[in-house]
Design a protein around this motif. Structure first.
Motif, PDB file in Angstrom:
ATOM      1  N   GLU A   1      85.298 -13.291  98.907  1.00 33.44           N
ATOM      2  CA  GLU A   1      84.110 -12.440  98.939  1.00 33.44           C
ATOM      3  C   GLU A   1      82.869 -13.230  99.353  1.00 33.44           C
ATOM      4  N   ASN A   2      82.843 -14.518  98.980  1.00 33.69           N
ATOM      5  CA  ASN A   2      81.776 -15.437  99.403  1.00 33.69           C
ATOM      6  C   ASN A   2      80.379 -14.914  99.028  1.00 33.69           C
ATOM      7  N   ASP A   3      80.244 -14.369  97.825  1.00 39.87           N
ATOM      8  CA  ASP A   3      78.966 -13.811  97.406  1.00 39.87           C
ATOM      9  C   ASP A   3      78.419 -14.473  96.136  1.00 39.87           C
ATOM     10  N   PHE A   4      78.807 -15.725  95.893  1.00 37.65           N
ATOM     11  CA  PHE A   4      78.335 -16.437  94.706  1.00 37.65           C
ATOM     12  C   PHE A   4      78.393 -17.943  94.953  1.00 37.65           C
ATOM     13  N   ASP A   5      77.673 -18.681  94.106  1.00 36.00           N
ATOM     14  CA  ASP A   5      77.734 -20.144  94.119  1.00 36.00           C
ATOM     15  C   ASP A   5      78.468 -20.678  92.899  1.00 36.00           C
ATOM     16  N   ILE A   6      78.374 -19.939  91.809  1.00 32.96           N
ATOM     17  CA  ILE A   6      79.077 -20.319  90.587  1.00 32.96           C
ATOM     18  C   ILE A   6      79.571 -19.067  89.895  1.00 32.96           C
ATOM     19  N   MET A   7      80.758 -19.156  89.333  1.00 31.69           N
ATOM     20  CA  MET A   7      81.388 -18.013  88.678  1.00 31.69           C
ATOM     21  C   MET A   7      82.034 -18.475  87.371  1.00 31.69           C
ATOM     22  N   SER A   8      81.835 -17.705  86.321  1.00 34.83           N
ATOM     23  CA  SER A   8      82.451 -18.007  85.036  1.00 34.83           C
ATOM     24  C   SER A   8      83.444 -16.910  84.684  1.00 34.83           C
ATOM     25  N   GLY A   9      84.638 -17.314  84.283  1.00 31.11           N
ATOM     26  CA  GLY A   9      85.707 -16.351  84.013  1.00 31.11           C
ATOM     27  C   GLY A   9      85.853 -15.954  82.567  1.00 31.11           C
ATOM     28  N   GLY A  10      85.176 -16.679  81.668  1.00 32.32           N
ATOM     29  CA  GLY A  10      85.200 -16.277  80.267  1.00 32.32           C
ATOM     30  C   GLY A  10      86.234 -17.004  79.425  1.00 32.32           C
ATOM     31  N   ILE A  11      86.236 -16.679  78.159  1.00 29.66           N
ATOM     32  CA  ILE A  11      87.061 -17.370  77.175  1.00 29.66           C
ATOM     33  C   ILE A  11      87.560 -16.365  76.138  1.00 29.66           C
ATOM     34  N   LEU A  12      88.772 -16.592  75.665  1.00 30.51           N
ATOM     35  CA  LEU A  12      89.346 -15.788  74.590  1.00 30.51           C
ATOM     36  C   LEU A  12      89.811 -16.713  73.468  1.00 30.51           C
ATOM     37  N   TYR A  13      89.946 -16.137  72.283  1.00 30.62           N
ATOM     38  CA  TYR A  13      90.481 -16.875  71.144  1.00 30.62           C
ATOM     39  C   TYR A  13      91.743 -16.191  70.641  1.00 30.62           C
ATOM     40  N   GLU A  14      92.583 -16.955  69.998  1.00 35.57           N
ATOM     41  CA  GLU A  14      93.807 -16.391  69.433  1.00 35.57           C
ATOM     42  C   GLU A  14      93.457 -15.383  68.336  1.00 35.57           C
ATOM     43  N   ASN A  15      94.415 -14.535  67.997  1.00 35.39           N
ATOM     44  CA  ASN A  15      94.144 -13.467  67.035  1.00 35.39           C
ATOM     45  C   ASN A  15      94.012 -13.962  65.606  1.00 35.39           C
ATOM     46  N   GLU A  16      94.658 -15.074  65.293  1.00 34.42           N
ATOM     47  CA  GLU A  16      94.583 -15.619  63.946  1.00 34.42           C
ATOM     48  C   GLU A  16      94.551 -17.135  64.006  1.00 34.42           C
ATOM     49  N   VAL A  17      93.868 -17.747  63.019  1.00 35.06           N
ATOM     50  CA  VAL A  17      93.844 -19.206  62.916  1.00 35.06           C
ATOM     51  C   VAL A  17      93.929 -19.585  61.439  1.00 35.06           C
ATOM     52  N   SER A  18      94.227 -20.850  61.183  1.00 35.20           N
ATOM     53  CA  SER A  18      94.259 -21.353  59.806  1.00 35.20           C
ATOM     54  C   SER A  18      92.847 -21.356  59.237  1.00 35.20           C
ATOM     55  N   VAL A  19      92.755 -21.323  57.918  1.00 32.31           N
ATOM     56  CA  VAL A  19      91.451 -21.184  57.258  1.00 32.31           C
ATOM     57  C   VAL A  19      90.512 -22.343  57.580  1.00 32.31           C
ATOM     58  N   GLU A  20      91.055 -23.542  57.806  1.00 36.58           N
ATOM     59  CA  GLU A  20      90.176 -24.686  58.049  1.00 36.58           C
ATOM     60  C   GLU A  20      89.469 -24.629  59.401  1.00 36.58           C
ATOM     61  N   TYR A  21      89.897 -23.688  60.264  1.00 34.43           N
ATOM     62  CA  TYR A  21      89.264 -23.509  61.573  1.00 34.43           C
ATOM     63  C   TYR A  21      88.498 -22.182  61.663  1.00 34.43           C
ATOM     64  N   ARG A  22      88.322 -21.514  60.549  1.00 36.31           N
ATOM     65  CA  ARG A  22      87.817 -20.148  60.560  1.00 36.31           C
ATOM     66  C   ARG A  22      86.392 -20.034  61.098  1.00 36.31           C
ATOM     67  N   LEU A  23      85.517 -20.988  60.782  1.00 36.52           N
ATOM     68  CA  LEU A  23      84.118 -20.873  61.208  1.00 36.52           C
ATOM     69  C   LEU A  23      83.998 -20.927  62.724  1.00 36.52           C
ATOM     70  N   LYS A  24      84.631 -21.903  63.347  1.00 35.74           N
ATOM     71  CA  LYS A  24      84.594 -21.995  64.811  1.00 35.74           C
ATOM     72  C   LYS A  24      85.207 -20.747  65.439  1.00 35.74           C
ATOM     73  N   TRP A  25      86.295 -20.269  64.874  1.00 36.81           N
ATOM     74  CA  TRP A  25      86.988 -19.091  65.410  1.00 36.81           C
ATOM     75  C   TRP A  25      86.101 -17.852  65.332  1.00 36.81           C
ATOM     76  N   LEU A  26      85.494 -17.619  64.172  1.00 40.60           N
ATOM     77  CA  LEU A  26      84.611 -16.465  64.013  1.00 40.60           C
ATOM     78  C   LEU A  26      83.416 -16.552  64.954  1.00 40.60           C
TER      79      LEU A  26
END
Length: 293
Positions: A108-133
């Motif tokens: 398409e050649n209509d941009f200089d920079i493009m970001s595709g985004g990020i997803l997180y898994e549906n569940e994580v262990s409790v010790e990672y909950r803050l970053k996940w939320l």
């Protein structure tokens, strides 16, 4: 055609490289996949990455730790193609047509920079909950008013010349608002930005305690921007709130209360059910304790 670039520190990139290699081969394009190991200390991941032997893949092992921003800049300077696809080591494409979707956009050649985004898994262990939320609320693709503030450094496509003119770096801490700072430099340069739905899944989460400590670095970066790059800093919500508190004469009071209540806030943030509201209070309280050098 396409240089796929991966900064690495203490992470096994075997699955990521294999997935990307398969998709690039299937797309029948000229490509390279290059990783820079930023002087990793974990021997298992170092050995695993050194054992990757695929056509068009190169691993550069640095002799000293230079930080994620400079590792990206090294990759960009070394890359041989004009389109650079940056992915963090702890990402994995969410779709089998990840590369193809980016290639369609290049046509398409209509941009200089493009970001595709990020997803997180549906569940994580409790010790990672803050970053996940926090990630699910603030980093999963949410349309915003300013696309430059939506650029995610862990998954973006950019013209090489644009990146080299606006490299990563320039903040005192190696974490926090680095992506935002990069996006705002591109905004000032009037680079064309485009946000699409082509996400990667973020696999490498920090523990609750480590995530809090990293965000204290982020707050210090925001504070530095306020004092050294005030026009950029006006884009940051925490700075706008801080200035409002200061105008109302509440800065010292909030800083005092933070020092009294920090341990109570940390108990919540380190718990099984951390509160994002209390996390915002923690960051606002912390910035009110900082002093201009």
């Amino acid at each position: 055609m396409l240089s796929v670039l991966i900064p690495v520190y203490n992470w096994d990139i075997g699955n990521l490289v294999n997935a990307l290699h398969q998709q690039c081969v299937a797309a029948n394009i000229e490509f390279e996949i290059m990783a820079v190991d930023d002087f990793s200390t974990d021997l298992n991941s170092k050995n695993a990455n050194s054992a990757i032997h695929l056509p068009y893949f190169q691993l550069i092992e640095l002799k000293e730790n230079v930080g994620n921003a400079e590792a990206r800049n090294i990759l960009a300077r070394t890359a041989k193609f004009k389109w650079l696809l940056f992915l963090d080591a702890d990402m994995i494409p969410a779709q089998d047509d990840f590369i193809r979707l980016y290639l369609e956009q290049i046509k398409e050649n209509d941009f200089d920079i493009m970001s595709g985004g990020i997803l997180y898994e549906n569940e994580v262990s409790v010790e990672y909950r803050l970053k996940w939320l926090h990630g699910k609320k603030t980093e999963e693709q949410i349309p915003g008013k300013d696309p430059y503030l939506e650029i995610r450094g862990n998954n973006f496509l950019v013209r090489k010349e644009i990146f080299l003119q606006n490299p990563f770096g320039g903040l005192p801490e190696n974490y926090g608002y680095v992506d935002t700072h990069f996006g705002l430099k591109l905004k000032a340069a009037k680079a064309r930005v485009k946000i699409i739905d082509n996400p990667c899944i973020h696999l490498g989460l920090e523990t609750n305690s480590k995530f809090v400590e990293k965000h204290k670095k982020a707050v210090r970066n925001a504070f530095w921007m306020m004092n050294n790059q005030p026009e950029m800093a006006e884009n940051l919500k925490i700075i706008r709130t801080y200035k409002k508190m200061k105008r109302l004469g509440l800065k010292k009071t909030i800083g005092f209360l933070f020092q009294k209540l920090e341990k109570t806030l940390l108990r919540n943030l380190h718990s099984e059910n951390p509160s994002l509201f209390q996390f915002q209070l923690y960051k606002l309280g912390y910035i009110c304790t900082l002093k201009t050098e």
